[in-house]
Structures are given as C-alpha cells and as structure tokens.
Design a protein around this motif. Structure first.
Motif, mmCIF file in Angstrom:
data_model
loop_
_atom_site.group_PDB
_atom_site.id
_atom_site.type_symbol
_atom_site.label_atom_id
_atom_site.label_comp_id
_atom_site.label_asym_id
_atom_site.label_seq_id
_atom_site.Cartn_x
_atom_site.Cartn_y
_atom_site.Cartn_z
ATOM 1 N N GLN A 177 0.827 -1.203 0.000
ATOM 2 C CA GLN A 177 0.000 0.000 0.000
ATOM 3 C C GLN A 177 0.864 1.257 0.000
ATOM 4 O O GLN A 177 0.521 2.247 -0.640
ATOM 5 N N PHE A 178 1.982 1.207 0.719
ATOM 6 C CA PHE A 178 2.848 2.388 0.770
ATOM 7 C C PHE A 178 3.416 2.712 -0.610
ATOM 8 O O PHE A 178 3.422 3.864 -1.041
ATOM 9 N N THR A 179 3.903 1.668 -1.307
ATOM 10 C CA THR A 179 4.462 1.900 -2.637
ATOM 11 C C THR A 179 3.394 2.368 -3.620
ATOM 12 O O THR A 179 3.676 3.169 -4.515
ATOM 13 N N ALA A 180 2.171 1.873 -3.439
ATOM 14 C CA ALA A 180 1.084 2.314 -4.322
ATOM 15 C C ALA A 180 0.781 3.793 -4.124
ATOM 16 O O ALA A 180 0.573 4.539 -5.086
ATOM 17 N N LYS A 181 0.779 4.239 -2.867
ATOM 18 C CA LYS A 181 0.538 5.658 -2.598
ATOM 19 C C LYS A 181 1.641 6.520 -3.176
ATOM 20 O O LYS A 181 1.385 7.598 -3.740
ATOM 21 N N VAL A 182 2.883 6.064 -3.055
ATOM 22 C CA VAL A 182 4.005 6.828 -3.617
ATOM 23 C C VAL A 182 3.908 6.871 -5.144
ATOM 24 O O VAL A 182 4.158 7.907 -5.775
ATOM 25 N N PHE A 223 1.159 6.656 -6.972
ATOM 26 C CA PHE A 223 0.075 7.559 -7.340
ATOM 27 C C PHE A 223 0.512 9.020 -7.223
ATOM 28 O O PHE A 223 0.064 9.870 -7.988
ATOM 29 N N LEU A 224 1.397 9.306 -6.283
ATOM 30 C CA LEU A 224 1.896 10.670 -6.111
ATOM 31 C C LEU A 224 2.640 11.128 -7.348
ATOM 32 O O LEU A 224 2.581 12.306 -7.729
ATOM 33 N N LYS A 258 2.780 19.475 -4.400
ATOM 34 C CA LYS A 258 2.934 18.090 -4.857
ATOM 35 C C LYS A 258 2.888 17.973 -6.376
ATOM 36 O O LYS A 258 3.303 16.956 -6.939
ATOM 37 N N GLN A 292 -2.656 15.471 -7.978
ATOM 38 C CA GLN A 292 -3.018 15.489 -6.562
ATOM 39 C C GLN A 292 -4.023 16.609 -6.281
ATOM 40 O O GLN A 292 -4.417 17.352 -7.170
#
Length: 336
Positions: free
Chosen positions: A1-6, A8-9, A34, A14
């Motif tokens: 999940q962390f890598t997915a959020k990064v 998407f960033l 962002k 954003q």
C-alpha cells in the motif's frame, strides 16, 4: 500500500476535492507543491518519448536526405515540435470542446477565479509544463549549436511563463484557447520547414502558415479584448482574495489599469506582426533575387549558344558553311 501511494503521487494529479453540484458531487482538482513531483515524473516520460521519435523516425529520414549539420539540427527541432504540436492541438481541442469553452465563450470569465479544475484540464497543464521543462536538458542531449541556444531558451522561457502564469493565476480556460491557437500556427510553421528541407523548391506550406499566422493573431487580440476588456470587469467577486485564488480581478474594475493592460497586449501583438512582416519581405526579396539570377543565367546561356553557332560551322539554306562563313571547296572527283 505504501508503494502504491508513492506511485500515485508521481503518476496521478493530486489535490482532488469533491465539489457539490446540482446533480450530486463532482471530483475536481486544485494546484499545490505536490504537482512538482508529478511534473518531474512526466519530464522523464517526455525525455523517453523524445528519444523514441528521434531514433525511430527522424534519424531514419535524415539518413536518406543527407542534410548538412545546420539543416540536420533544424530538421530535428522541427520534427520534434511537429509531433508535439500536433498531439497538443488534438488534445487541447478535445478538452475545450468537451468542457464547453468554445460553445460558451462566457465560461472563460464567468465564476472567476477558476480554482477547481477538471481532471483533464489539470493533467493537460502538468504535461505541458513537463514538456517545456524537459526541453532544457534536451539542449545538451541533442548537442544544439551555441548560436541556437539563446533563441531556444527564449522560446522555452516564454512558454513556461505563459503556461505557469495561466495555471497559477487561475486563468486556465483562457490559457487553453490561447495555447490551441498558438500551437496551431506553430504546427504549420514547422511542418513547412520539414517539407522545405526535403524539397527546397516547395514553399507552398510557408504561404499557408503565413495566412494562418495572421488570422490567429487577429483571433488572439480579439480574445484578449473580449476577456480583459469586457469579461473580467463584470465578475461579481471583485475583492482581492489570494486564499480563494482571486488575485487581480479587482484591478480590471479600474479602467486605467484595464486600458494599460490592453495597450501592452496590442503592442506585443504589433511587435510580433512586425517581425512577421519583416520575415516575409526578406523571403520575397530572396525569392525575386533568385528568380532574376535564374533569368540572367538562362539569357546568358542562350547568348553563348548563339555565339558558338556563329563562330563554328553550321548549315544555312542547305549549304554547309565553314568556320569563317565561306563555303568549303568541293573536291574534284577523279574520273575512273
């Protein structure tokens, strides 16, 4: 999940916000710091696409044309810009049509400031900024000549200032129409250069570009007068409110400021037209000089042919003349 959020960033725009509408809620976006991360990601994408166009299209054409170093550099520049301008014109036209900016010109200034943007509008602006920022390292990668660097830097800086200004000052709708007009004129110009490099006698597209350029300058000036002279002064919220994105609509309520801005716009458009007219006069002068030199060369060649015929032997009235113009003596045939 962390890598997915990064991820998407980097990939997706954003600052999405749910805006209530008559039909329910609509997801829209505004800008923030962002956006720089997203722009950085698409800078690398633009560099990769630039290399693909260069490797699989332009280099193959260059090998067949055998251009000089100067023409080789200009051909690569125009080839890249033709691909970019054509893509941007189609994309921008799709955005302004689907968002209704062309069918409803009042939307260019109504409800200003336009803080919340649809997804496709924000994504278009981010990609435009990424492309023109990627053009800076490409000056090194493409080994652009030192004489050409100042001109290209000025072009890149002007596009970045105008696109970033429209994006940050919440004039995105006006900016989209102006970019569509500008990119259309630039597409015809660089397409004409490509055709000229393949066939130097073919300059018809330059004439098409000249007509399109003049028409687009008139449309641009009319659009500025419509939005700045009549649209923004009628905005309901005329108070300075940077938090809500209203930076200077209150200034356009002042007729002196409004006329000063319109005067600057007119002077800038006049300077652009002056450079254009100067360029056209120089092209026509070179064309007529080339035509006159060809006529003189043709006349000289014909005169030289006449002199050669006069000096050498030739037939006249069925009699062979000698070099000095007298009839050659006939040899007596010995009787058998």
């Amino acid at each position: 999940q962390f890598t997915a959020k990064v991820a998407f960033l980097f990939i997706l725009p954003q600052y999405n916000v749910s805006v209530p509408t008559a039909d329910g809620e609509l997801v829209q976006y505004h800008y923030g710091l962002k956006d720089l991360v997203t722009i950085l990601f698409y800078i690398f994408i633009a560099i990769i696409l630039h290399a693909v166009v260069q490797e699989y299209a332009l280099d193959k054409i260059n090998r067949r044309l055998h251009l000089s170093k100067v023409k080789h550099s200009k051909f690569n520049e125009s080839g890249q810009l033709v691909a970019f301008h054509l893509t941007s014109v189609i994309w921008c036209l799709y955005v302004v049509v689907t968002e209704g900016y062309i069918s409803n010109p009042r939307s260019l200034w109504e409800n200003y400031p336009h803080v919340y943007l649809p997804f496709q509008v924000k994504f278009f602006y981010l990609c435009q900024l990424a492309y023109w920022l990627h053009a800076l390292p490409e000056l090194y990668f493409q080994k652009v000549r030192k004489e050409e660097i100042p001109r290209q830097l000025r072009c890149i800086a002007l596009y970045l200032v105008h696109i970033a200004g429209a994006y940050l000052l919440n004039l995105t709708r006006l900016g989209l129409i102006l970019l569509l007009l500008q990119y259309l004129a630039e597409f015809f110009f660089h397409m004409a250069r490509l055709v000229y490099f393949t066939d130097e006698n073919n300059e018809k597209l330059f004439n098409v570009w000249a007509v399109v350029f003049v028409v687009i300058r008139l449309f641009t000036l009319t659009l500025y007068i419509l939005v700045i002279g009549f649209g923004l002064p009628r905005v309901e919220n005329q108070a300075l409110d940077p938090e809500r994105g209203n930076f200077f609509s209150f200034l356009f309520n002042n007729i002196l400021f409004r006329m000063s801005v319109l005067l600057l716009v007119c002077l800038f458009q006049a300077s652009v037209m002056w450079h254009f007219i100067h360029l056209q006069l120089r092209r026509w002068r070179e064309y007529w000089n080339e035509q006159s030199s060809r006529k003189r060369a043709t006349a000289g060649a014909k005169q030289q042919v006449k002199l050669l015929k006069r000096d050498s032997g030739y037939h006249e009235n069925g009699v062979v003349k000698a070099e000095n113009g007298t009839s050659p003596r006939t040899k007596k045939l010995k009787s058998p």
